[in-house]
Design an enzyme around this catalytic site. Sequence first.
Site, PDB file in Angstrom:
ATOM      1  N   ASP A  25       0.726  -1.469  -0.008  1.00 49.88           N
ATOM      2  CA  ASP A  25       0.171  -0.048  -0.404  1.00 49.88           C
ATOM      3  C   ASP A  25       0.666   1.368   0.078  1.00 49.88           C
ATOM      4  O   ASP A  25       1.911   1.161   0.717  1.00 49.88           O
ATOM      5  CB  ASP A  25      -0.823   0.147   1.230  1.00 49.88           C
ATOM      6  CG  ASP A  25      -1.657   1.102   0.667  1.00 49.88           C
ATOM      7  OD1 ASP A  25      -2.289   1.154  -0.104  1.00 49.88           O
ATOM      8  OD2 ASP A  25      -2.713   1.281   1.901  1.00 49.88           O
ATOM      9  N   ASN A  73     -11.154  -3.266  -5.111  1.00 43.80           N
ATOM     10  CA  ASN A  73     -10.509  -1.678  -5.554  1.00 43.80           C
ATOM     11  C   ASN A  73     -10.764  -1.212  -7.251  1.00 43.80           C
ATOM     12  O   ASN A  73     -10.760  -0.272  -7.234  1.00 43.80           O
ATOM     13  CB  ASN A  73      -8.768  -2.237  -5.950  1.00 43.80           C
ATOM     14  CG  ASN A  73      -7.699  -1.468  -4.727  1.00 43.80           C
ATOM     15  OD1 ASN A  73      -7.114  -2.601  -4.925  1.00 43.80           O
ATOM     16  ND2 ASN A  73      -8.139  -1.341  -4.203  1.00 43.80           N
TER      17      ASN A  73
HETATM   18  C1  IPE Z   1      -5.071  -2.965   0.003  1.00 43.53           C
HETATM   19  O1  IPE Z   1      -5.196  -1.251  -0.562  1.00 43.53           O
HETATM   20  C2  IPE Z   1      -5.205  -3.669  -1.331  1.00 43.53           C
HETATM   21  C3  IPE Z   1      -4.403  -3.934  -1.762  1.00 43.53           C
HETATM   22  C4  IPE Z   1      -2.920  -3.407  -1.649  1.00 43.53           C
HETATM   23  C5  IPE Z   1      -4.247  -4.110  -3.821  1.00 43.53           C
HETATM   24  P1  IPE Z   1      -6.559  -0.262  -0.602  1.00 43.53           P
HETATM   25  O2  IPE Z   1      -5.160   0.952  -0.538  1.00 43.53           O
HETATM   26  O3  IPE Z   1      -7.317  -0.500  -1.163  1.00 43.53           O
HETATM   27  O4  IPE Z   1      -7.069   0.051   1.150  1.00 43.53           O
HETATM   28  P2  IPE Z   1      -7.841   1.152   1.757  1.00 43.53           P
HETATM   29  O5  IPE Z   1      -8.971   1.328   1.007  1.00 43.53           O
HETATM   30  O6  IPE Z   1      -7.116   1.856   2.667  1.00 43.53           O
HETATM   31  O7  IPE Z   1      -8.143  -0.151   3.122  1.00 43.53           O
HETATM   32  C1  IPE Z   2      -2.194  -0.019  -2.981  1.00 46.33           C
HETATM   33  O1  IPE Z   2      -1.716   1.708  -3.445  1.00 46.33           O
HETATM   34  C2  IPE Z   2      -2.384  -0.537  -4.897  1.00 46.33           C
HETATM   35  C3  IPE Z   2      -2.825  -0.108  -5.307  1.00 46.33           C
HETATM   36  C4  IPE Z   2      -4.180  -0.507  -4.227  1.00 46.33           C
HETATM   37  C5  IPE Z   2      -3.654  -1.698  -6.197  1.00 46.33           C
HETATM   38  P1  IPE Z   2      -2.938   2.458  -3.504  1.00 46.33           P
HETATM   39  O2  IPE Z   2      -3.115   2.899  -4.568  1.00 46.33           O
HETATM   40  O3  IPE Z   2      -3.808   2.149  -2.870  1.00 46.33           O
HETATM   41  O4  IPE Z   2      -1.897   3.995  -2.010  1.00 46.33           O
HETATM   42  P2  IPE Z   2      -2.351   4.732  -2.248  1.00 46.33           P
HETATM   43  O5  IPE Z   2      -3.100   4.039  -0.497  1.00 46.33           O
HETATM   44  O6  IPE Z   2      -3.341   5.573  -2.103  1.00 46.33           O
HETATM   45  O7  IPE Z   2      -1.316   6.040  -1.442  1.00 46.33           O
HETATM   46 MG    MG Z   3      -4.216   2.385  -0.102  1.00 47.19          MG
END
Ligand code: IPE
Ligand code: IPE
Ligand code: MG
Length: 244
Positions: A25, A73
């Site tokens: 993340d 997502n």
């Molecule tokens: C978790 O991250 C999913 C992945 C890393 C693929 P998110 O960014 O989607 O999670 P939330 O929304 O902060 O819970």
């Molecule tokens: C995690 O990074 C990757 C996916 C969820 C695909 P994020 O895209 O959630 O990054 P932040 O949390 O917005 O910084």
């Molecule tokens: Mg995230």
Amino acid sequence: MSTQRQPDSTLEITATPYHLGIIMDGNGRWAQARGLPRLAGHQAGVDNIRRILEHCVHRGVRVLTIYAFSTENWQRPPEEVSGLMRLLGLTIQRQLNELNNNGVKILHSGRMEGIHHHLQKQILNALEVTKHNDRIILNVAFNYGGRAEILDAVRHIIQDGIAPEQLSEELFTNYLYTGGLPDPDLIVRTGGEWRLSNFLIWQAAYAEYYTTPTYWPDFDEQELDKAFAEYSQRERRFGRVLQK
Ligand code: IPE
Ligand code: IPE
Ligand code: MG
């Protein structure tokens, strides 16, 4: 001899997880902090997988499960979703040979349904090409949701006509996308949140949890070693009382 724990700054790795799960993340915030589009963060995130995978091999991890795209997502802006889909396709195209040459066995955990047909074919090909490799398993949680996984397992159990008294935790586990893999020992989350976000919710029942504010593209070998050092200090009891 002192039985005191090492101070946090001392990296002492005495145990490494057999199965490590990583919630990758912070890509979006990493990009934002640099004035870049979110997709540039996802690209940097993909680039980081290789060094962490290599370090996992070096440290003796046997299974690495990475959370790459959750069922939730899909709710992101369409350009980001299509960008992430494109990125997986490109990554398979560019890196499959090298991963295969390095003895990496690729698995997929998640729903195939909903993934574009062409990308499905690429994923299935990656599994087929690497199926005999045994240096490390790279299990990619893509279009993965823990609740969806449990429902899919229940559906298949019903379809197979399993009688209620036949159902056991072991049998149920085999119906999960991760069937055949041992439970994760350690779940690492980058980007600072203290939640699972629907990742391996059944399998992580007894996993150790580690979180760091470091964004995924910046999470390097030293950061992973910190997680392993912390993991080394955990006492895993599984509900028992340990004899000292
Ligand atoms: C978790 O991250 C999913 C992945 C890393 C693929 P998110 O960014 O989607 O999670 P939330 O929304 O902060 O819970
Ligand atoms: C995690 O990074 C990757 C996916 C969820 C695909 P994020 O895209 O959630 O990054 P932040 O949390 O917005 O910084
Ligand atoms: Mg995230």
